[in-house]
Design an enzyme around this catalytic site. Sequence first.
Site, mmCIF file in Angstrom:
data_model
loop_
_atom_site.group_PDB
_atom_site.id
_atom_site.type_symbol
_atom_site.label_atom_id
_atom_site.label_comp_id
_atom_site.label_asym_id
_atom_site.label_seq_id
_atom_site.Cartn_x
_atom_site.Cartn_y
_atom_site.Cartn_z
ATOM 1 N N GLU A 41 44.401 -16.175 -67.228
ATOM 2 C CA GLU A 41 43.230 -17.016 -67.460
ATOM 3 C C GLU A 41 42.984 -17.200 -68.958
ATOM 4 O OE1 GLU A 41 38.873 -17.756 -65.352
ATOM 5 O OE2 GLU A 41 39.787 -15.761 -65.269
ATOM 6 N N TYR B 66 48.506 -15.150 -62.146
ATOM 7 C CA TYR B 66 47.097 -15.447 -61.918
ATOM 8 C C TYR B 66 47.039 -16.180 -60.579
ATOM 9 C CZ TYR B 66 42.401 -17.362 -62.660
ATOM 10 O OH TYR B 66 41.077 -17.704 -62.524
ATOM 11 N N ASP C 65 46.075 -10.694 -62.164
ATOM 12 C CA ASP C 65 44.920 -10.958 -61.316
ATOM 13 C C ASP C 65 45.431 -11.537 -60.001
ATOM 14 O OD1 ASP C 65 42.592 -11.712 -60.096
ATOM 15 O OD2 ASP C 65 41.829 -12.907 -61.778
ATOM 16 N N ASN D 277 43.731 -11.510 -57.133
ATOM 17 C CA ASN D 277 42.629 -12.078 -56.349
ATOM 18 C C ASN D 277 42.687 -11.683 -54.877
ATOM 19 O OD1 ASN D 277 40.623 -13.501 -57.861
ATOM 20 N ND2 ASN D 277 42.178 -15.008 -58.430
ATOM 21 N N ASP E 27 35.287 -9.974 -67.421
ATOM 22 C CA ASP E 27 34.789 -9.321 -66.212
ATOM 23 C C ASP E 27 35.858 -8.467 -65.538
ATOM 24 O OD1 ASP E 27 36.151 -11.660 -65.670
ATOM 25 O OD2 ASP E 27 34.638 -12.527 -64.361
ATOM 26 N N HIS E 28 37.067 -8.456 -66.101
ATOM 27 C CA HIS E 28 38.151 -7.596 -65.630
ATOM 28 C C HIS E 28 38.446 -6.527 -66.668
ATOM 29 C CE1 HIS E 28 39.639 -10.458 -62.427
ATOM 30 N NE2 HIS E 28 38.953 -11.293 -63.193
#
Length: 270
Positions: free
Chosen positions: A27, A104, A141, A143, A241-242
């Site tokens: 990201e 990602y 990430d 998800n 936030d990670h």
Amino acid sequence: MNSALVRLPRLLPWLDERAPDVVCLQETKLSDEAFAEAFDAPLKERGYEVAHVGEGRWNGVALLSRVGLEDVRRALPAAPSFQDAVEARAVTATCGGLRVTSVYVPNGRTPDDPHYAYKLEWLAALAASVDDPGHTVIAGDVNIAPTDDDVWDPAQFVDSTHVTPAERGALATLRDLGLSDVVRDRWPTERVFSYWDYRAGRFHQDLGMRIDLVLAGADPAGRVRAAWVDRHARKGKGPSDHAPVIVDLDTAPDGDIGPVVPPPSAPRRR
């Protein structure tokens, strides 16, 4: 990272502190040109070669390596498109003898959204891209929370993405190839999160999810000496936030210090 330019003042000191040999970023939200302008010089000073794949406003992934960066592949071979575009969600290279992919994975939004079907197609393409499972590392990430133990409260995620059987099944396909979820395999019963929403003080209450994974084949998995989440990097001013997930192979410079370092500020127990 949730925007590389915003995180640059945090990333560079973190690289100096932890000195990782290989770094997977997601990201970045930058074009290749913008990433190079901002990052190439300071990363070169620190000994890193760089492979970045970006779009500009959205997505973007990168590999940083101090142990070689060869045979770079800038997308999954069979990557599906979304709204007629192949998004910047994967970059692969050989680093220190391992085939490393920074991923990602699409969010999916909601199970009835076209983005969810795209997510499953993308995960199938990721599995199909693995040529040599024994020397593969897929990190980033993802998800997906692999199990209910990887979310702070499963009841909060009913009818949501990240926890559906189809998503977890796609993750299981990667494990069936021989890729180990090294953090969970090393800490099978511990409370471990890597992501905390910015809202409602969830970080300080330790109301998080474990959706940032390192999946490793037999060779790297057999060399793991420590696997942990650098929760300290999520603190302070302007964090992502990670939090970074760190896996040490062969040696553990910080010791085998547990699954999350430092411990949560105010942990909640189910």
